[in-house]
Design an enzyme around this catalytic site. Structure first.
Site, PDB file in Angstrom:
ATOM      1  N   ASP A 206      -4.514   0.672  -9.533  1.00 43.32           N
ATOM      2  CA  ASP A 206      -5.942   0.399  -9.694  1.00 43.32           C
ATOM      3  C   ASP A 206      -6.305   0.181 -11.164  1.00 43.32           C
ATOM      4  O   ASP A 206      -7.037  -0.744 -11.512  1.00 43.32           O
ATOM      5  CB  ASP A 206      -6.766   1.562  -9.129  1.00 43.32           C
ATOM      6  CG  ASP A 206      -6.425   1.852  -7.682  1.00 43.32           C
ATOM      7  OD1 ASP A 206      -5.752   1.016  -7.059  1.00 43.32           O
ATOM      8  OD2 ASP A 206      -6.821   2.918  -7.184  1.00 43.32           O
TER       9      ASP A 206
ATOM     10  N   GLU B 115       0.839  -1.204   0.000  1.00 38.60           N
ATOM     11  CA  GLU B 115       0.000   0.000   0.000  1.00 38.60           C
ATOM     12  C   GLU B 115       0.871   1.250   0.000  1.00 38.60           C
ATOM     13  O   GLU B 115       1.858   1.332   0.747  1.00 38.60           O
ATOM     14  CB  GLU B 115      -0.893  -0.028   1.241  1.00 38.60           C
ATOM     15  CG  GLU B 115      -2.258   0.552   1.034  1.00 38.60           C
ATOM     16  CD  GLU B 115      -3.121  -0.292   0.086  1.00 38.60           C
ATOM     17  OE1 GLU B 115      -3.183   0.066  -1.121  1.00 38.60           O
ATOM     18  OE2 GLU B 115      -3.718  -1.259   0.543  1.00 38.60           O
ATOM     19  N   HIS B 116       0.477   2.196  -0.839  1.00 40.13           N
ATOM     20  CA  HIS B 116       1.228   3.447  -1.021  1.00 40.13           C
ATOM     21  C   HIS B 116       2.656   3.173  -1.499  1.00 40.13           C
ATOM     22  O   HIS B 116       3.592   3.909  -1.176  1.00 40.13           O
ATOM     23  CB  HIS B 116       1.212   4.298   0.264  1.00 40.13           C
ATOM     24  CG  HIS B 116      -0.148   4.880   0.529  1.00 40.13           C
ATOM     25  ND1 HIS B 116      -0.597   6.019  -0.077  1.00 40.13           N
ATOM     26  CD2 HIS B 116      -1.178   4.426   1.290  1.00 40.13           C
ATOM     27  CE1 HIS B 116      -1.840   6.272   0.317  1.00 40.13           C
ATOM     28  NE2 HIS B 116      -2.217   5.314   1.140  1.00 40.13           N
TER      29      HIS B 116
ATOM     30  N   GLY C 119     -16.125   5.804  -2.925  1.00 42.23           N
ATOM     31  CA  GLY C 119     -15.403   6.351  -1.769  1.00 42.23           C
ATOM     32  C   GLY C 119     -15.086   5.292  -0.737  1.00 42.23           C
ATOM     33  O   GLY C 119     -14.801   5.583   0.414  1.00 42.23           O
TER      34      GLY C 119
ATOM     35  N   SER D  91     -11.759   1.395  -5.677  1.00 37.43           N
ATOM     36  CA  SER D  91     -11.395   1.816  -7.027  1.00 37.43           C
ATOM     37  C   SER D  91     -12.545   1.964  -7.994  1.00 37.43           C
ATOM     38  O   SER D  91     -12.482   1.514  -9.139  1.00 37.43           O
ATOM     39  CB  SER D  91     -10.433   0.808  -7.639  1.00 37.43           C
ATOM     40  OG  SER D  91      -9.178   1.209  -7.383  1.00 37.43           O
TER      41      SER D  91
ATOM     42  N   ASP E  62       2.910   2.059  -4.968  1.00 33.53           N
ATOM     43  CA  ASP E  62       2.899   2.119  -6.444  1.00 33.53           C
ATOM     44  C   ASP E  62       3.537   3.392  -6.979  1.00 33.53           C
ATOM     45  O   ASP E  62       4.323   3.368  -7.919  1.00 33.53           O
ATOM     46  CB  ASP E  62       1.493   1.867  -7.036  1.00 33.53           C
ATOM     47  CG  ASP E  62       0.410   2.828  -6.605  1.00 33.53           C
ATOM     48  OD1 ASP E  62       0.671   3.674  -5.717  1.00 33.53           O
ATOM     49  OD2 ASP E  62      -0.709   2.743  -7.158  1.00 33.53           O
TER      50      ASP E  62
HETATM   51  C1  GLA Z   1      -5.240   4.598  -4.171  1.00 26.66           C
HETATM   52  C2  GLA Z   1      -4.513   4.915  -5.461  1.00 26.66           C
HETATM   53  C3  GLA Z   1      -3.477   3.835  -5.776  1.00 26.66           C
HETATM   54  C4  GLA Z   1      -2.585   3.553  -4.576  1.00 26.66           C
HETATM   55  C5  GLA Z   1      -3.409   3.354  -3.308  1.00 26.66           C
HETATM   56  C6  GLA Z   1      -2.559   3.215  -2.082  1.00 26.66           C
HETATM   57  O1  GLA Z   1      -6.017   3.465  -4.333  1.00 26.66           O
HETATM   58  O2  GLA Z   1      -5.413   5.001  -6.521  1.00 26.66           O
HETATM   59  O3  GLA Z   1      -2.728   4.234  -6.890  1.00 26.66           O
HETATM   60  O4  GLA Z   1      -1.634   4.562  -4.411  1.00 26.66           O
HETATM   61  O5  GLA Z   1      -4.321   4.423  -3.100  1.00 26.66           O
HETATM   62  O6  GLA Z   1      -1.816   2.051  -2.155  1.00 26.66           O
END
Ligand code: GLA
Length: 384
Positions: free
Chosen positions: A171, A33-34, A121, A125, A36
């Site tokens: 996503d 997570e966070h 929300g 995605s 990409d």
């Molecule tokens: C959102 C963004 C993704 C990714 C996540 C966190 O979903 O769209 O690109 O950065 O947050 O992992």
């Protein structure tokens, strides 16, 4: 659950023509997570919530965009698309039309009707789903055929440059490329995907805190800026460092005391999360679910304490899953600040798990959650 023939009939009533229909899924991220937008590793899977886009061509070069969930009928001239976002939901489609044109794709005038069942929300995605389904729909009326990974990149650009959320590639990529029964271990630098089979007796149980997040608001972009500050710092010591992906755990430790505390915490999360994600792909593929559980737990704690994108409700939802029969790992999923947790749960325990977690969560927060038992699904498809 949408019935495709009925959806096509509703389209025909509005636009007097028989549409083609495209479906693109939402996703959960199992771990990574966070990472990409730091050129790192992620491991998402598509789930059964989708956005459907029905389309027919029109001869007058106009784009008509309607939704079955959101108000308004939007009309644009393809020769004069607005240069920046309008602030309405149709921006996701408009953004995609704009980047496709910039890429040199000839777009035909079109009627579009959108139906979405990805909770909005909730960190699943919904935006990537509408972008990807719209891209395939609009491309289907023209001559240009683009490979799916390129479509994913164009959709991401639309969200970055038009909608204004500086999201990474995860996503859109998984919405394009997902494979049923599998997660994707994606190297977000090379965009090289590896399929990771999810053991057949596991369900992906998604628990919605019902606390809405909004990625376009500041916190997500602030995290990105903090990561960039980390990169600038480390690049002074090693000019080959282009992204946090390139920072080794050793280098990170050497500078633990000289970096501003917040920046260090952010970097620490990203560097270790990349390692956890690669380890998790191995653990899942080998059916080592004890290890998987440990890695998902560490990921959640790191997002809570170091990256600071969790919230009270997500933490409570994660804790509510611990110790339940059949539970094989869980954590917050997606951008954070609300949204959902994802849990790996043995199939035979999945419904009892859902009931128990919902009850514990309700008792602690007073909020009635929504819990979905999902499997990993295919990416974008043409339905008719
Ligand atoms: C959102 C963004 C993704 C990714 C996540 C966190 O979903 O769209 O690109 O950065 O947050 O992992």
């Amino acid at each position: 659950m949408i019935q495709i023939p009925e959806f096509a009939t509703r389209f025909e009533k509005l636009f007097a023509s028989r549409p083609r229909i495209y479906r693109a899924p939402g996703r959960v991220n199992l771990i990574g997570e966070h990472t990409d937008y730091n050129d790192g590793f992620v491991m998402p899977a598509a789930v059964g919530f989708s956005t459907y886009v029905a389309i027919t061509a029109r001869p007058d070069g106009k784009l008509i965009i309607r939704s079955e969930e959101f108000p308004g009928s939007f009309q644009f001239d393809l020769d004069h698309l607005p240069p920046k976002r309008t602030g309405a939901w149709c921006d996701y489609v408009l953004g995609v039309a704009t980047v496709l044109q910039q890429r040199g794709c000839e777009l035909a005038g079109a009627n579009l009707l959108i139906h979405g069942d990805v909770p909005i929300g909730a960190g699943l995605s919904s935006s990537a789903a509408i972008e990807v389904a719209s891209a395939l729909a609009m491309l289907s009326l023209g001559e240009t055929r683009l490979p799916l990974p390129e479509i994913a990149q164009l959709c991401r650009q639309a969200e970055n440059n038009f909608v204004g959320a500086r999201v990474g590639i995860m996503d859109q990529f998984v919405s394009c490329m997902a494979k049923a029964g599998h997660a994707i271990l994606l190297d977000c630098r090379s965009l090289d995907p590896k399929s990771v089979p999810i053991p057949a007796d596991l369900r992906l149980v998604v628990c919605n805190t019902m606390v809405k997040h909004d990625l376009a608001t500041g916190a997500y972009n602030t995290r990105r800026a903090e990561c960039e500050e980390g990169v600038r710092y480390f690049a002074r010591y090693d000019p080959t460092i282009r992204a946090l992906r390139d920072v080794s755990p050793e280098l990170l430790e050497q500078h633990a005391r000289d970096l501003p505390a917040t920046i260090w915490k952010r970097c620490c999360h990203v560097v270790r999360e990349n390692q956890r994600t690669m380890d998790a792909a191995r653990a899942l593929a080998n059916g080592d679910l004890d290890r998987m559980k440990e890695l998902m737990r560490e990921s959640h704690r790191s997002l809570r304490d170091l990256y600071q994108v969790s919230c009270r409700e997500l933490d409570i939802m994660v804790e509510a899953a611990e110790g339940q029969p059949g539970f094989c790992g869980g954590r917050m999923t997606g951008g954070g600040f609300g949204g959902c947790t994802v849990n790996l749960v043995r199939q035979e325990n999945a419904s009892e798990f859902a009931a128990q977690v919902a009850e514990r969560y309700q008792r602690a927060t007073g909020i009635t959650s929504q819990i979905y038992s999902c499997s990993a699904e295919d990416g974008v498809q043409a339905l008719s």
